[in-house]
Structures are given as structure tokens and as C-alpha cells.
Design an enzyme around this catalytic site. Structure first.
Site, mmCIF file in Angstrom:
data_model
loop_
_atom_site.group_PDB
_atom_site.id
_atom_site.type_symbol
_atom_site.label_atom_id
_atom_site.label_comp_id
_atom_site.label_asym_id
_atom_site.label_seq_id
_atom_site.Cartn_x
_atom_site.Cartn_y
_atom_site.Cartn_z
ATOM 1 N N SER A 180 111.737 62.249 -27.628
ATOM 2 C CA SER A 180 112.392 63.495 -27.007
ATOM 3 C C SER A 180 113.754 63.242 -26.390
ATOM 4 C CB SER A 180 111.349 64.079 -26.028
ATOM 5 O OG SER A 180 111.766 65.345 -25.893
ATOM 6 N N ASP A 212 105.569 70.236 -34.132
ATOM 7 C CA ASP A 212 106.340 70.147 -32.901
ATOM 8 C C ASP A 212 107.121 71.390 -32.499
ATOM 9 O OD1 ASP A 212 108.013 69.205 -30.682
ATOM 10 O OD2 ASP A 212 108.356 67.351 -31.706
ATOM 11 N N HIS A 237 104.368 67.762 -30.293
ATOM 12 C CA HIS A 237 105.599 66.797 -29.754
ATOM 13 C C HIS A 237 104.990 65.733 -28.990
ATOM 14 C CE1 HIS A 237 109.573 66.313 -28.134
ATOM 15 N NE2 HIS A 237 109.463 66.328 -27.026
#
Length: 271
Positions: A98, A222, A250
């Protein structure tokens, strides 16, 4: 082993170092608003495969120092450089999830890939988390602004509201608590300031500076860093491979742990 490294910016960075004698080192950079503990299910398995696994809490998160300022990609990359220098890391794998993936990319760009032999990106927030002219693949900037405002007004509720976005299926209370407790450790200022960073900063010019083999793992469901971001990274990073995770959002390193660990180990080349 657990210890602190003081960076040139005089911020203490917490480091969790497992299997220091491993043949290959992986330096893990966590995502927003988590900590190194997000990689629990990698730290449970990868050291037994011969890897040295290092997890660092980025400034403002987990057990690291929580200054009032310094949450740009450049500053986080500088902190990574401080850890690399202090531990004298060479020929290591830099891995980021991320926002941590974006910070890893900036480290490669800013420091000419110093010490890095391979790069691994997991649901990375690059090249831009928000929509921009000519780049329709992110979120509207207003959506991220709402997260920032919620962080400053009621951060704990924001964490509860955000947790379901991390997963591809409805989550259990223990899963929600796991996410919440890591986010709870973070500084409120860091939580909001980092959201401003991934709202406003972009890494389009950084991708072309990546010269090492790159693995891109990304959940097709995601909701945070949408899958088209992975496709753009794959197209822009030479010598990269993209592996979609069909059953993940995610949090792919949690939702498909076995596949994740296997693909990462195979990429590094020790199994």
C-alpha cells in the site's frame, strides 16, 4: 530481535528483525495505518524458508517515534535509508504494501536503488491513489479528503469504517479488531498527514527509475488501491511481473497467505 534505530531526522524507528543469519534479507514496509505486525503471517513462515525478515514501523506508526511533521514520501524514504545504513543491508529485497509500496518506490528513485537487489510490491499505492488528468484509475480526491477529515474528527470511528475495505469478503469481529488495534497504535497526526501524502503526491516519474526485478502482487478485488494501478505499474516498470490474486482485496498477504508466501519466496529464488 527488536531494537530502535535513530535516523538523521532524530526519529526513533522500531525494527523487528527475525532470523538475522538468513541467506537473503527482506525489508518489509507496512501500509497505512498499520505497523510491521501486519506481516505476522509472513514472519511466521518465511524465516523457516531461510529468509531474514525485517519489519520496520514507519514514523508515526506502531512503536516508532511520532513526530508532528515529516510524512512525505521523501522523508519516509529517508527513514528507510537510515535503517539500511544502520543495519548495513546489501543485496536485500525491499518489499512494501500500500503506502509502504509507494515509499519503497520512492526509496528506489531517491537513492538509486541503494542496496536493493529486488523489489516486491503488494497492493501498492502507486503511481497515484487519486484520479488525475489523464489518469482515471484512482479514487476521487474528495474521497481521500473525507478520510482525512474523519481522522481528525473521530479517528477511532474512521478505523472501524475503513477496516471492511481492507478485505474482499465481509469480515469477522476479530478481523476488524486486528485492523483497529494496529491503527490505534498510530499517531493521529501521522494518520491524517500520510493520507494527505497519498492523496496529493504521485510517483509517475519514479517508476522508470526502477532497474531491479520487480514482483507486483495485487488483489483483483482491492477497494483501496484499485487493480488497474497494478496494471499501470506493470506496464511502466521494466522487468516486472504481475500476479493477480483472484480471492483477495487489499489485504492479500492475509487473505491468501499460502499463495502470497509461495510467490514471494519463488520470486526471491530460494525455494
Amino acid at each position: 530481535m527488536e531494537y530502535y534505530i535513530r535516523t538523521e531526522a532524530d526519529v526513533k524507528i522500531f525494527v523487528h528483525d527475525i532470523n538475522p543469519g538468513g541467506k537473503t534479507t527482506i525489508l518489509f514496509i507496512h501500509g497505512w495505518p498499520l505497523s510491521h505486525r501486519a506481516y505476522e503471517y509472513q514472519f511466521n513462515k518465511l524465516p523457516a524458508m531461510g529468509f531474514r525478515c525485517i519489519g520496520m514501523d514507519t514514523r508515526g506508526f506502531g512503536k516508532s517515534g511520532k513526530p508532528h511533521t515529516g510524512y512525505s514520501y521523501n522523508r519516509i524514504a529517508d527513514d528507510i535509508r537510515g535503517v539500511v545504513h544502520a543495519l548495513d543491508l546489501k543485496n536485500f529485497v525491499l518489499a512494501g504494501h500500500s503506502m509502504g509500496g509507494a515509499a519503497a518506490i520512492r526509496y528506489i528513485s531517491r537513492y538509486n536503488g541503494y542496496g536493493v537487489s529486488k523489489l516486491a510490491l503488494f497492493g501498492a499505492a502507486a503511481p497515484s491513489l487519486t484520479m488525475r488528468p489523464g489518469f482515471p484509475y484512482g479514487h476521487p480526491k474528495e474521497d481521500i479528503t473525507q478520510i482525512i477529515e474523519s481522522s481528525l474528527k473521530d479517528r477511532l470511528q474512521m478505523l472501524r469504517d475503513t477496516a471492511p475495505m481492507f478485505f474482499s469478503k465481509p469480515i469477522t469481529q476479530p478481523q476488524s479488531d486486528w485492523f483497529f488495534l494496529m491503527g490505534f497504535e498510530a499517531s493521529g497526526i501521522a494518520t491524517a498527514a500520510c493520507a494527505m501524502t497519498f492523496r496529493d503526491e504521485a510517483l509517475f516519474n519514479d517508476l522508470d527509475k526502477i532497474r531491479v526485478p520487480t514482483l507486483i502482487l495485487h488483489g483483483i478485488h482491492d477497494q483501496v488501491c484499485l487493480f488497474p494501478l497494478a496494471e499501470v505499474m506493470h506496464q511502466s516498470i521494466r522487468n516486472s511481473v504481475l500476479i493477480p490474486f483472484e480471492n483477495s482485496g487489499h489485504g492479500l498477504f492475509y487473505e491468501e497467505q499460502d499463495k502470497f508466501n509461495s510467490e514471494l519466496a519463488r520470486f526471491i529464488g530460494q525455494v
